[in-house]
Design a protein around this motif. Structure first.
Motif, PDB file in Angstrom:
ATOM      1  N   SER A   1     -12.983   3.156   7.213  1.00  0.00           N
ATOM      2  CA  SER A   1     -12.092   3.826   5.957  1.00  0.00           C
ATOM      3  C   SER A   1     -13.135   3.878   4.894  1.00  0.00           C
ATOM      4  O   SER A   1     -14.026   3.040   4.639  1.00  0.00           O
ATOM      5  CB  SER A   1     -11.239   2.755   5.596  1.00  0.00           C
ATOM      6  OG  SER A   1     -10.510   2.490   6.776  1.00  0.00           O
TER       7      SER A   1
ATOM      8  N   GLU B   1     -19.072   0.130   1.091  1.00  0.00           N
ATOM      9  CA  GLU B   1     -18.960   1.303   1.638  1.00  0.00           C
ATOM     10  C   GLU B   1     -20.629   1.791   1.699  1.00  0.00           C
ATOM     11  O   GLU B   1     -20.962   2.193   3.032  1.00  0.00           O
ATOM     12  CB  GLU B   1     -18.369   2.228   1.089  1.00  0.00           C
ATOM     13  CG  GLU B   1     -18.157   3.889   1.955  1.00  0.00           C
ATOM     14  CD  GLU B   1     -17.757   4.925   1.032  1.00  0.00           C
ATOM     15  OE1 GLU B   1     -17.393   5.858   1.605  1.00  0.00           O
ATOM     16  OE2 GLU B   1     -17.837   4.707  -0.262  1.00  0.00           O
TER      17      GLU B   1
ATOM     18  N   ALA C   1     -15.187  -2.823  -2.807  1.00  0.00           N
ATOM     19  CA  ALA C   1     -15.004  -1.865  -1.675  1.00  0.00           C
ATOM     20  C   ALA C   1     -16.030  -0.874  -1.857  1.00  0.00           C
ATOM     21  O   ALA C   1     -16.668  -0.437  -0.544  1.00  0.00           O
ATOM     22  CB  ALA C   1     -13.474  -1.493  -1.860  1.00  0.00           C
TER      23      ALA C   1
ATOM     24  N   ARG D   1      -9.510   3.662   0.620  1.00  0.00           N
ATOM     25  CA  ARG D   1      -8.945   2.061   0.436  1.00  0.00           C
ATOM     26  C   ARG D   1      -8.210   1.899  -0.980  1.00  0.00           C
ATOM     27  O   ARG D   1      -7.684   0.737  -0.911  1.00  0.00           O
ATOM     28  CB  ARG D   1     -10.113   1.436   0.739  1.00  0.00           C
ATOM     29  CG  ARG D   1     -10.566   1.142   2.320  1.00  0.00           C
ATOM     30  CD  ARG D   1     -11.807   0.507   2.402  1.00  0.00           C
ATOM     31  NE  ARG D   1     -11.536  -1.228   1.994  1.00  0.00           N
ATOM     32  CZ  ARG D   1     -12.640  -1.826   1.940  1.00  0.00           C
ATOM     33  NH1 ARG D   1     -13.838  -1.665   2.099  1.00  0.00           N
ATOM     34  NH2 ARG D   1     -12.276  -3.193   1.512  1.00  0.00           N
TER      35      ARG D   1
ATOM     36  N   GLU E   1      -4.676   0.807  -1.041  1.00  0.00           N
ATOM     37  CA  GLU E   1      -4.481  -0.502  -0.596  1.00  0.00           C
ATOM     38  C   GLU E   1      -4.950  -1.527  -1.455  1.00  0.00           C
ATOM     39  O   GLU E   1      -4.219  -2.921  -1.717  1.00  0.00           O
ATOM     40  CB  GLU E   1      -5.461  -0.482   1.053  1.00  0.00           C
ATOM     41  CG  GLU E   1      -5.154  -1.686   1.802  1.00  0.00           C
ATOM     42  CD  GLU E   1      -6.118  -1.720   2.951  1.00  0.00           C
ATOM     43  OE1 GLU E   1      -6.409  -0.716   3.389  1.00  0.00           O
ATOM     44  OE2 GLU E   1      -6.326  -3.000   3.573  1.00  0.00           O
TER      45      GLU E   1
ATOM     46  N   LYS F   1       0.934  -1.102   0.135  1.00  0.00           N
ATOM     47  CA  LYS F   1       0.121  -0.096  -0.055  1.00  0.00           C
ATOM     48  C   LYS F   1       0.861   1.149  -0.005  1.00  0.00           C
ATOM     49  O   LYS F   1       0.734   2.173  -0.821  1.00  0.00           O
ATOM     50  CB  LYS F   1      -0.773   0.111   1.226  1.00  0.00           C
ATOM     51  CG  LYS F   1      -1.854   1.186   1.223  1.00  0.00           C
ATOM     52  CD  LYS F   1      -2.494   1.038   2.677  1.00  0.00           C
ATOM     53  CE  LYS F   1      -3.455   2.398   2.693  1.00  0.00           C
ATOM     54  NZ  LYS F   1      -4.020   2.757   4.088  1.00  0.00           N
TER      55      LYS F   1
END
Lengths: 720, 255
Positions: B226, B209, B205, B231, B234, A251
């Motif tokens: 988050s 959310e 993701a 995100r 990541e 990341k």
């Protein structure tokens, strides 16, 4: 809305309405009026719904508003009237402390879009305090959210705040406006900007925020030059690679790369738009430095295992680390040699360890030894190396002092047995020499043996002489010679292409700036002004079939020839430079001696033969080549004439010849002859050739006329 | 296609499937140089997985390989259809263009949309209702997307530079991600798979959310959750571990 519909059904209906306005923006007024009650959190005039459905509807509505006010399809005037109607709804949606993230995001986006619209409206309609208060409330609320919210929502907000108060120029505000006080607004805007730029000074940078801010700054820098420099300065002090020192997770790797690239692109964009800006130089430096550091960090990290490289001084982070931990230099002791004779190996052995001492390095393959050697030299502390050298030097001088005694011929025994050392260069070499000499039958072996007998015990450094090198055969000489030439050319590829040409004038010294051009000069001179004895001596002027004895010059010439042909368009300079040298050399040779071999002509023709098949119909290379080489012969012109066999090349050949006619008066006549020949021989070339001839060859026009008259009788009449 | 089950509809708990009213879907845009090979391969893949998707090229002209490296076939963006390219090349040298896969590619493309579009000429936010026949057009009628995926760093640079020049008039954030793919048919296939995987990960993701039940949502603990935007790095990091041969770059830009 008689019976309560399911949310999905309702959204379906709304989607249809959306399609209508996407098709025709004139309906926005009606549609927006229709949806406002649906998305108002107070739910006026709507059946009571569960929270989930309400959020669903609000999400849709907020997104729709965001889309509407961002849409370039709606004219600004229409948006200006629309925006006043939605202010209250936006405000109440934002005020809900439990508001859904997606809704907040869309509302903020909408607010960012309508702020300038409302601002403009207020400027022109100063009575409308209510709207101004509403938008102020929205702004305050957004700033509050900015303080508390998760970074993800802040991203868009950062942009929403993107100097919005400045978006519509303050200059438009009349000085006596009742509710807008320019000074206050300016201060507010400046505070916001500080807050945005603060992101770059925070210790932990969040890539989402940094990227979002960077990407929104471009327009601000452009539209507001007075703050532009301040912004750029902050960016130039920002180091996106700061976090690259600590171990990187997948990341953080993405984040660091992203921040670096985004920063770089923004700066490049600024410089591209305004190359004259006062900070352009610093920006350029920053960009270059970033690219270097980035390459170091990411390329090295991904490389699995490579040869160890010297630590690069450019990376400030790495350098700091080294500076923090100075390595104390240990004293290094080289034990002095015991008295008595020693081998060379012993002289250089400074390790006390027995096992290491008996290790035979020669069993290792050469490349490994080289690799180890380089690594050691890189890692080795210079101090230690100096100490070791000093120690060995001391041993050596002490040995030298003892030498005369030891080598006393009457007392010193033949040291062969005593010397069980692995270092005995003479022996192997002598055998090699012997074999070669035997084969060649040119030297009697006993001599060698005698020499050996004398040389073998000679370990003492002072009296050591190298054995004579083996006599080489012709083939070997040739092979080695070619190898040498290969290396000479190899050097060239490592040299940089000359950047800008500076005119040094006549007084310059050739080959003095160490770039590729200079090396070419050296090579051409090596080829043309060769060493005596290596030059071929046959007086028959180079028959192509004859086996020419090896000549260093010719090998260089051949390599040069191939080098030029590899990329003749780019290397035509080299060709001309070389041929000039050849031409000059030929002249000198002719003056000096009887047995000279002329090279110029041969290589011109050869080069031309090499180039011609690859010429393109619009190549200027041929024209340039012909006009720049120092001498033109009929043979060369014949080659050009032959070009006309290909109808596509006619124009090229003739243009080249015309250029010669125009620019090189000494060859004008033969060039014109060539044109005339072409005119005679090639049907395709007739019109152009005739045009040139009419202009340049007096009397040609008349002959042409004559010829046309007698054409039916003698088709190929004219000869010169 | 099977990988991307539309997310179960949020909130109301109804399970609607299919592109018309399925779960939340991110809107994508794929970009390469000529809007022919790499971007179109991934356009098709994303569209087949029911994602809203459009695609562009950043080059000045559409360039397709010709009989030699110096003689490419050149076409105008926005004015030439895949179908007309197909017909022209087929008449020029059907054997050659079949052998090098160009006809095959154009044949695929003409089933996806009308013709190559140029990124720089795209007016973001202008409704795209006239593109209703394009594959993946459902959901991008508004003329905006959430994620732009480029297939070459050069194109990524061009996209970012262009967005900076536009000056973000829409105030709308967009994730721009480069997935480096070599420009040949084989790599385009592999890259297309990688891009679909990336799209799935991102969409998962984003849908999560939105699925979070807003009822019990306490704004005080906002920082503990988050958001999707946060995100993204990541997700890309994890994706990069799975696809080490498709080096990625990302930024958050503005339309």
């Amino acid at each position: 809305m008689a019976a309560p519909m399911s949310v999905d059904q309702q959204i379906k209906l709304l989607e249809e309405a959306r399609r209508v306005v996407l098709n025709d923006p004139n309906y926005y007024q009606q549609i927006i009026q229709g949806i406002l009650p649906l998305i108002d959190p107070r739910g006026k005039g709507e059946p009571q719904r569960d929270t989930a459905s309400k959020v669903e509807l609000q999400r849709w509505g907020a997104e729709f508003l965001a889309e509407t006010f961002a849409s370039p399809a709606i004219p600004p005037q229409q948006k200006e009237t629309l925006c006043l109607t939605v202010l209250e709804a936006l405000r109440s949606m934002l005020d809900d402390p439990n508001q859904d993230n997606a809704v907040v995001k869309s509302v903020v986006q909408t607010a960012a879009s309508i702020y300038p619209l409302v601002f403009r409206w207020i400027i022109n309609n100063s009575y409308d305090n209510q709207s101004w208060e509403r938008i102020q409330a929205i702004k305050t609320r957004i700033l509050q959210i900015w303080d508390t919210a998760a970074p993800g929502t802040v991203g868009p907000e950062a942009n929403a705040m993107r100097g919005d108060p400045m978006e519509v120029s303050l200059g438009m505000v009349p000085p006596n406006h009742s509710s807008l006080i320019p000074r206050n607004l300016e201060a507010e805007a400046s505070g916001l900007l500080d807050r945005m730029l603060g992101i770059f000074q925070e210790s932990i940078s969040d890539a989402v925020l940094v990227d979002a801010t960077l990407n929104s700054l471009a327009i601000l820098i452009r539209a507001r030059p007075q703050v532009g420099n301040r912004i750029i300065n902050v960016i130039l002090n920002f180091n996106p690679l700061k976090q690259a020192n600590s171990p990187m997770t997948p990341k953080s790797r993405v984040q660091i790369k992203s921040m670096e690239k985004t920063t770089r692109l923004l700066l490049v964009n600024i410089n591209k738009r305004d190359p004259q800006n006062p900070l352009a130089g610093r920006i350029q430096q920053y960009v270059e430095r970033m690219m270097r550091s980035r390459n170091e960090i990411f390329d090295e990290a991904t490389r699995k295992r490579g040869p160890p490289e010297p630590t690069d001084g450019l990376d400030a982070a790495k350098r700091q680390k080294l500076a923090q931990m100075p390595v104390p230099v240990p004293r290094f002791n080289v034990p002095p040699l015991t008295p008595g004779p020693h081998t060379i190996a012993e002289l250089f052995t400074i390790s006390a360890e027995k096992g290491l001492e008996s290790f035979d390095v020669s069993i290792l393959p050469e490349h490994i030894v080289v690799q180890i050697g380089i690594t050691i030299l890189q890692k080795l502390n210079a101090d230690i190396l100096n100490q070791a050298i000093e120690g060995v030097r001391k041993r050596y001088t002490s040995m030298q002092a003892l030498q005369p005694q030891q080598l006393n011929p009457s007392t010193f025994p033949l040291g062969v047995e005593e010397d069980d050392d692995d270092y005995d260069p003479d022996f192997d070499n002598a055998e090699d020499t012997e074999q070669i000499l035997n084969k060649l039958d040119s030297a009697p072996p006993p001599v060698i043996e005698e020499e050996m007998a004398v040389k073998a015990p000679d370990i003492a450094p002072v009296n050591y002489t190298l054995p004579p090198p083996p006599v080489m055969t012709l083939e070997e000489v040739e092979q080695v010679g070619q190898g040498t030439v290969g290396r000479v050319f190899g050097v060239m590829n490592t040299l940089e292409e000359p950047g800008k040409k500076t005119k040094a004038g006549l007084n310059r010294l050739a080959a003095s700036s160490c770039d590729r051009d200079d090396w070419i000069t050296i090579i051409t001179r090596l080829a043309t002004r060769s060493v005596a004895g290596l030059e071929e001596t046959d007086t028959v002027k180079t028959e192509p079939d004859a086996v020419t004895p090896f000549s260093l010059s010719n090998t260089i010439r051949n390599s040069l020839y191939l080098y030029i042909l590899e990329d003749f368009r780019k290397r035509i300079d080299i060709a001309v430079a070389w041929l000039c040298e050849e031409w000059y050399n030929d002249k000198v040779q002719m003056k000096a001696g009887e047995e000279s071999v002329l090279h110029y002509e041969k290589w011109v023709v050869k080069l031309l033969d090499g180039i011609i098949p690859y010429l393109d119909t619009r190549d200027k290379v041929l024209t340039r080549f012909l006009s720049e080489i120092p001498g033109l012969s009929l043979e060369v012109l014949n080659k050009v004439k032959e070009l006309c066999k290909d109808p596509a090349m006619v124009n090229l050949a003739l243009t080249s010849l015309l250029y010669l006619v125009l620019m090189r008066p000494p060859v004008r006549e033969i060039a014109l002859d060539a044109v005339e020949d072409i005119w005679n021989t090639y049907e395709d070339a007739k019109p152009i050739a005739a045009k040139y001839l009419t202009k340049w060859r007096p009397g040609f026009a008349d002959r042409l006329k004559d010829k046309e008259e007698e054409k039916p009788a003698t088709p190929q009449g004219i000869t010169t | 296609m099977a990988q991307t089950q539309p997310q179960p509809a949020n909130g109301s708990g109804q399970n609607v499937e299919g592109p018309a009213d399925g779960g939340f879907k991110l809107k994508f845009c794929t970009v390469c140089a000529s809007n022919n090979n790499r971007s179109m391969e991934s356009h098709l893949r994303l569209a087949a997985a029911n994602y809203p998707v459009i695609s562009f090229g950043t080059g000045s002209l559409v360039r397709l390989p010709g009989p030699s490296i110096t003689q490419p076939n050149v076409y105008q963006f926005n004015k030439t259809s895949y179908d007309s390219m197909y017909k022209e090349l087929e008449s020029k040298d059907a054997r050659l263009y079949r052998a090098n896969g160009i006809l095959n590619m154009l044949g695929r493309n003409r089933d996806v949309k009308w013709g190559p579009e140029r990124w720089q000429d795209w007016r973001v936010g202008i409704p795209r209702l006239e593109h209703a026949k394009d594959q993946g057009s459902e959901g991008v009628e508004g003329g905006v997307v959430d994620v732009v995926i480029t297939c070459e760093e050069r194109c990524w640079d061009a996209v970012i530079d262009d967005l900076l020049n536009r000056g973000s008039p829409l105030n709308r954030p967009v994730h721009v991600i480069n997935v480096d793919i070599k420009d040949n048919h084989e790599e385009a296939l592999v890259g297309g798979r990688g891009i679909l995987d990336l799209a799935d990960s991102l969409n998962k993701a984003a849908a999560e959310e939105r699925k979070l039940n807003p009822v019990g949502f306490d704004s005080g603990s906002a920082s503990s959750r988050s958001s999707f935007d946060e995100r993204v790095p990541e997700i890309i990091g994890e994706w990069q571990e799975r696809w080490p041969n498709l080096p990625a770059v990302w930024t958050l830009a503005w339309f």
